[in-house]
Design an enzyme around this catalytic site. Structure first.
Site, PDB file in Angstrom:
ATOM      1  N   ASP A 100       8.065 -10.498  -1.535  1.00 47.31           N
ATOM      2  CA  ASP A 100       6.888 -10.568  -2.005  1.00 47.31           C
ATOM      3  C   ASP A 100       6.914  -9.060  -2.279  1.00 47.31           C
ATOM      4  OD1 ASP A 100       6.272 -11.118   0.556  1.00 47.31           O
ATOM      5  OD2 ASP A 100       3.785 -10.120   0.349  1.00 47.31           O
ATOM      6  N   GLU A 117       3.899 -11.178   2.534  1.00 48.53           N
ATOM      7  CA  GLU A 117       4.459 -10.387   4.058  1.00 48.53           C
ATOM      8  C   GLU A 117       2.997  -8.536   3.525  1.00 48.53           C
ATOM      9  OE1 GLU A 117       5.939  -6.545   6.495  1.00 48.53           O
ATOM     10  OE2 GLU A 117       5.226  -7.064   3.790  1.00 48.53           O
TER      11      GLU A 117
END
Length: 405
Positions: free
Chosen positions: A89, A151
């Site tokens: 991400d 994350e």
């Protein structure tokens, strides 16, 4: 995936690595959106090479982790092997002034610009480009590949991945988190905990203020107390000079309350965060805050309104990370990266290292690119850092981690 050319160990990055970085940047995996395009494409590419991937989806089914053992016999490597791990991400690009399309790699001046190029699709892409060579060396260098989601927001992806590994009896010998560190070994980072505090008072007309309990004012007293703890730590906590801010910190970042200036507010909500040194725990700070609220504030509130109170709810909760600088994994990583002269470092930003470490997996943070470029418009990774990471992988094959088999 074709194996990178031998020139990849020189100062020039391989065409395969550059092409793979381009490909991954093209997947718009902003944390608020799905990462399945990248994950499922990676699964299919690995399958072409005979590698089976394990995908674990989140509750919505829109995101997934991928874990793959780079071996024709993955069950043989359930105990041992080195994990190469990265998050898929990225942060958003909203409101940022980019010179080029953030989701289309732009090569200029020896750099690859694009969202996630440094943080941290560069590392993931280089590892994927090297899978054929990793497979060829699997007998002496068993490797696992770990790709996670969220994350940048909740760390729920890596927590789910580590839980899945434990459930399947997979116990790696070590882990490299490829965050952008200019290939320096990072052996510590601060922890981070976010807390939402909800203060419930009692409404009244402002002309009858004593009949109400002003939630904003009681929240303000608690916020001032939190700031007092932060000031005390800044003055008294033993310093850890490895960090840019060498002490633990607290700060209030969001607040909302009230409906009108002539109404005593019933509700106020604010969010504060704590970033602790490895020597301090979040619980020590949070317990002091909660105790003050229950001892000093709530009794005053309930003397007027028995229904009043203060409640706390945790959000992101990530422990601090630390590994001894002379740990075998750290010494090996420095030697293979040829960055021992840089020494080890510590960073104030959070990584997934603490989650792997808490699961009993020795972990070091080391990867190409600079954190100074992360989250900014025109984010980039340099060709030199791509080449340095490829050289690291090449030497890793020749000098495998002792005990990984």
């Amino acid at each position: 995936m074709n194996a990178p050319a031998e020139s990849a160990v020189s100062a020039t990055p391989s065409a395969e690595a550059l092409a793979m970085i381009d490909r991954l940047i093209a997947f718009p995996t902003v944390s608020r959106d799905s990462n399945l395009g990248l994950i499922e494409w990676t699964r299919d590419e690995l399958a072409r090479l005979g590698v089976r991937s394990n995908l674990v989806y989140d509750a919505s089914g829109r995101k997934a982790n991928l874990f793959a053992t780079l071996s024709a016999e993955p069950d043989r490597v359930k105990t041992g092997g080195l994990v190469l791990s990265g998050h898929t991400d990225t942060v958003p690009v909203d409101g940022q002034d980019w010179s080029s399309d953030p989701f289309r790699a732009s090569h200029r001046d020896g750099r690859i610009h694009g969202r996630g190029s440094a943080d941290m699709k560069g590392f993931i892409a280089i590892a994927l480009a090297w899978v054929p060579r990793f497979l060829a060396a699997q007998d002496r260098l068993p490797l696992h590949l770990s790709l996670t989601y969220d994350e940048e927001t909740t760390f729920l992806g890596v927590k789910g991945l580590v839980a899945d590994l434990a459930e399947r009896g997979i116990r790696p010998a070590g882990c490299i988190i490829g965050e952008p560190t200019d290939m320096q070994a990072i052996v510590a980072h601060k922890g981070k905990r976010d807390v939402c505090c909800r203060v419930r008072g009692r409404e009244s007309h402002s002309a009858l203020t004593p009949q109400g309990v002003n939630a904003i004012e009681f929240a303000a007293r608690l916020i001032a107390y939190i700031r007092g703890i932060a000031d005390r730590l800044a003055k008294e906590e033993p310093r850890d000079s490895r960090f840019a801010v060498p002490h633990s910190t607290l700060q209030t970042g969001l607040i909302h309350g009230g409906i009108a200036v002539n109404v005593v507010p019933r509700d106020c909500e604010f969010n504060f965060e704590m970033r602790n040194l490895p020597s301090m725990t979040h619980d020590e700070m949070e317990n002091e805050i909660v105790a003050f609220s229950q001892r000093e504030l709530v009794p005053q509130m309930r003397s007027v309104a028995p229904e009043a109170g203060i409640a706390f709810e945790r959000g992101l909760d990530l422990p601090a990370f630390g590994i001894e600088p002379d740990a075998p994994l750290v010494r090996w990583a420095q030697e293979v990266a040829r960055t021992a002269h840089m020494g080890t470092g510590a960073v104030s930003f959070a990584t997934e290292a603490s989650v792997f470490a808490r699961a009993g997996i020795p972990t070091v943070v080391l990867g190409p690119g600079s954190i100074d470029q992360a989250h900014k418009p025109d984010e980039y990774i340099s060709y030199a850092q791509v080449a340095a990471c490829e050289a690291f992988f090449a030497r890793m094959i020749e000098q495998p981690l002792a005990g990984a088999r």
